[in-house]
Motif scaffolding. Structure first.
Motif, PDB file in Angstrom:
ATOM      1  N   HIS A  72       1.001  -1.249  -0.209  1.00 30.93           N
ATOM      2  CA  HIS A  72      -0.094   0.091  -0.057  1.00 30.93           C
ATOM      3  C   HIS A  72       0.950   1.328  -0.029  1.00 30.93           C
ATOM      4  O   HIS A  72       1.627   1.255   0.673  1.00 30.93           O
ATOM      5  CB  HIS A  72      -0.961  -0.097   1.127  1.00 30.93           C
ATOM      6  CG  HIS A  72      -1.668   1.310   1.334  1.00 30.93           C
ATOM      7  ND1 HIS A  72      -2.766   1.269   0.468  1.00 30.93           N
ATOM      8  CD2 HIS A  72      -1.727   2.299   2.087  1.00 30.93           C
ATOM      9  CE1 HIS A  72      -3.541   2.413   0.907  1.00 30.93           C
ATOM     10  NE2 HIS A  72      -2.825   3.002   1.914  1.00 30.93           N
ATOM     11  N   LEU A  73       0.386   2.175  -0.777  1.00 32.88           N
ATOM     12  CA  LEU A  73       1.313   3.406  -1.060  1.00 32.88           C
ATOM     13  C   LEU A  73       0.260   4.685  -0.370  1.00 32.88           C
ATOM     14  O   LEU A  73      -0.889   4.720  -0.560  1.00 32.88           O
ATOM     15  CB  LEU A  73       1.305   4.062  -2.174  1.00 32.88           C
ATOM     16  CG  LEU A  73       2.119   5.260  -2.366  1.00 32.88           C
ATOM     17  CD1 LEU A  73       3.519   5.257  -1.674  1.00 32.88           C
ATOM     18  CD2 LEU A  73       2.269   5.677  -3.728  1.00 32.88           C
ATOM     19  N   TYR A  74       0.664   5.388   0.905  1.00 28.47           N
ATOM     20  CA  TYR A  74      -0.073   6.163   1.562  1.00 28.47           C
ATOM     21  C   TYR A  74       0.590   7.556   1.127  1.00 28.47           C
ATOM     22  O   TYR A  74       1.852   7.564   1.072  1.00 28.47           O
ATOM     23  CB  TYR A  74      -0.179   5.965   2.960  1.00 28.47           C
ATOM     24  CG  TYR A  74      -0.836   7.319   3.770  1.00 28.47           C
ATOM     25  CD1 TYR A  74      -1.998   7.318   3.775  1.00 28.47           C
ATOM     26  CD2 TYR A  74       0.058   8.269   4.411  1.00 28.47           C
ATOM     27  CE1 TYR A  74      -2.470   8.425   4.435  1.00 28.47           C
ATOM     28  CE2 TYR A  74      -0.644   9.057   5.260  1.00 28.47           C
ATOM     29  CZ  TYR A  74      -2.015   9.274   5.088  1.00 28.47           C
ATOM     30  OH  TYR A  74      -2.656  10.215   5.684  1.00 28.47           O
ATOM     31  N   GLU A  75      -0.148   8.653   0.707  1.00 30.77           N
ATOM     32  CA  GLU A  75       0.448   9.878   0.156  1.00 30.77           C
ATOM     33  C   GLU A  75      -0.393  10.943   1.161  1.00 30.77           C
ATOM     34  O   GLU A  75      -1.519  11.203   1.489  1.00 30.77           O
ATOM     35  CB  GLU A  75       0.195  10.253  -1.338  1.00 30.77           C
ATOM     36  CG  GLU A  75       0.905   9.055  -2.024  1.00 30.77           C
ATOM     37  CD  GLU A  75       0.321   8.872  -3.306  1.00 30.77           C
ATOM     38  OE1 GLU A  75       1.057   8.649  -4.177  1.00 30.77           O
ATOM     39  OE2 GLU A  75      -0.930   9.088  -3.452  1.00 30.77           O
ATOM     40  N   LEU A  76       0.629  12.028   1.431  1.00 31.92           N
ATOM     41  CA  LEU A  76       0.087  13.420   2.134  1.00 31.92           C
ATOM     42  C   LEU A  76       0.840  14.351   1.551  1.00 31.92           C
ATOM     43  O   LEU A  76       2.156  14.322   1.128  1.00 31.92           O
ATOM     44  CB  LEU A  76       0.728  13.044   3.609  1.00 31.92           C
ATOM     45  CG  LEU A  76       0.467  14.259   4.561  1.00 31.92           C
ATOM     46  CD1 LEU A  76      -1.111  14.353   4.842  1.00 31.92           C
ATOM     47  CD2 LEU A  76       1.325  13.814   5.951  1.00 31.92           C
ATOM     48  N   GLU A  77      -0.061  15.336   1.289  1.00 29.83           N
ATOM     49  CA  GLU A  77       0.700  16.671   0.569  1.00 29.83           C
ATOM     50  C   GLU A  77       0.580  17.803   2.004  1.00 29.83           C
ATOM     51  O   GLU A  77      -0.680  17.788   2.564  1.00 29.83           O
ATOM     52  CB  GLU A  77      -0.226  17.182  -0.332  1.00 29.83           C
ATOM     53  CG  GLU A  77       0.053  16.260  -1.784  1.00 29.83           C
ATOM     54  CD  GLU A  77      -1.016  15.008  -1.710  1.00 29.83           C
ATOM     55  OE1 GLU A  77      -2.167  15.275  -1.140  1.00 29.83           O
ATOM     56  OE2 GLU A  77      -0.685  13.888  -2.221  1.00 29.83           O
ATOM     57  N   ALA A  78       1.432  18.393   2.077  1.00 33.20           N
ATOM     58  CA  ALA A  78       1.688  19.598   2.748  1.00 33.20           C
ATOM     59  C   ALA A  78       1.502  20.821   1.806  1.00 33.20           C
ATOM     60  O   ALA A  78       2.630  21.148   1.210  1.00 33.20           O
ATOM     61  CB  ALA A  78       2.673  19.745   3.944  1.00 33.20           C
ATOM     62  N   TYR A  79       0.770  21.998   1.782  1.00 30.29           N
ATOM     63  CA  TYR A  79       0.555  23.157   1.225  1.00 30.29           C
ATOM     64  C   TYR A  79       1.107  24.269   2.094  1.00 30.29           C
ATOM     65  O   TYR A  79       0.704  24.406   3.186  1.00 30.29           O
ATOM     66  CB  TYR A  79      -0.756  23.281   0.612  1.00 30.29           C
ATOM     67  CG  TYR A  79      -1.136  22.344  -0.405  1.00 30.29           C
ATOM     68  CD1 TYR A  79      -1.247  22.659  -1.539  1.00 30.29           C
ATOM     69  CD2 TYR A  79      -1.711  21.275   0.329  1.00 30.29           C
ATOM     70  CE1 TYR A  79      -1.681  21.569  -2.612  1.00 30.29           C
ATOM     71  CE2 TYR A  79      -2.303  20.269  -0.684  1.00 30.29           C
ATOM     72  CZ  TYR A  79      -2.282  20.586  -1.934  1.00 30.29           C
ATOM     73  OH  TYR A  79      -2.681  19.814  -2.896  1.00 30.29           O
ATOM     74  N   LEU A  80       2.225  25.035   1.548  1.00 30.48           N
ATOM     75  CA  LEU A  80       3.009  25.990   2.192  1.00 30.48           C
ATOM     76  C   LEU A  80       2.384  27.246   1.518  1.00 30.48           C
ATOM     77  O   LEU A  80       2.472  27.464   0.533  1.00 30.48           O
ATOM     78  CB  LEU A  80       4.404  25.898   2.261  1.00 30.48           C
ATOM     79  CG  LEU A  80       4.736  24.911   3.043  1.00 30.48           C
ATOM     80  CD1 LEU A  80       4.754  23.531   2.293  1.00 30.48           C
ATOM     81  CD2 LEU A  80       6.351  24.990   3.563  1.00 30.48           C
ATOM     82  N   ALA A  81       1.882  28.355   2.508  1.00 27.05           N
ATOM     83  CA  ALA A  81       1.552  29.458   1.999  1.00 27.05           C
ATOM     84  C   ALA A  81       2.774  30.548   1.494  1.00 27.05           C
ATOM     85  O   ALA A  81       3.850  30.296   2.361  1.00 27.05           O
ATOM     86  CB  ALA A  81       0.806  30.301   2.752  1.00 27.05           C
TER      87      ALA A  81
END
Length: 86
Positions: A72-81
């Motif tokens: 399984h591949l789990y992905e998480l994105e963090a957006y920076l302002a």
């Protein structure tokens, strides 16, 4: 996609999620990768597009792979302002 720079790696470390596992967890991740995007585009690790809303300067994408029976591949994105000028 080029390898992340030292600055990108440090940024990803500062923002890294804390993943907690129970004492009886049978599967732990076997690989973790990061991508730092500075413009909208296709995710390097998934079939999705990373979009930038107004004010977003960078996106740090974490790809966490479990290679055991579950593959399984789990992905998480963090957006920076972007920093605001005063």
């Amino acid at each position: 996609m080029p390898s992340p720079s030292t600055a990108d790696i440090e940024l990803a470390r500062r923002l890294a999620p804390v993943i907690r596992f129970g004492d009886n967890e049978p599967f732990l991740p076997s690989r973790v990768g990061i991508s730092v995007l500075t413009a909208p585009g296709r995710s390097p690790s998934a079939t999705l597009d990373i979009t930038f809303e107004p004010g977003v300067a960078k996106v740090v994408e974490y790809a966490i792979w479990w290679d055991w029976d579950i593959q399984h591949l789990y992905e998480l994105e963090a957006y920076l302002a972007q920093a605001r000028r005063q």
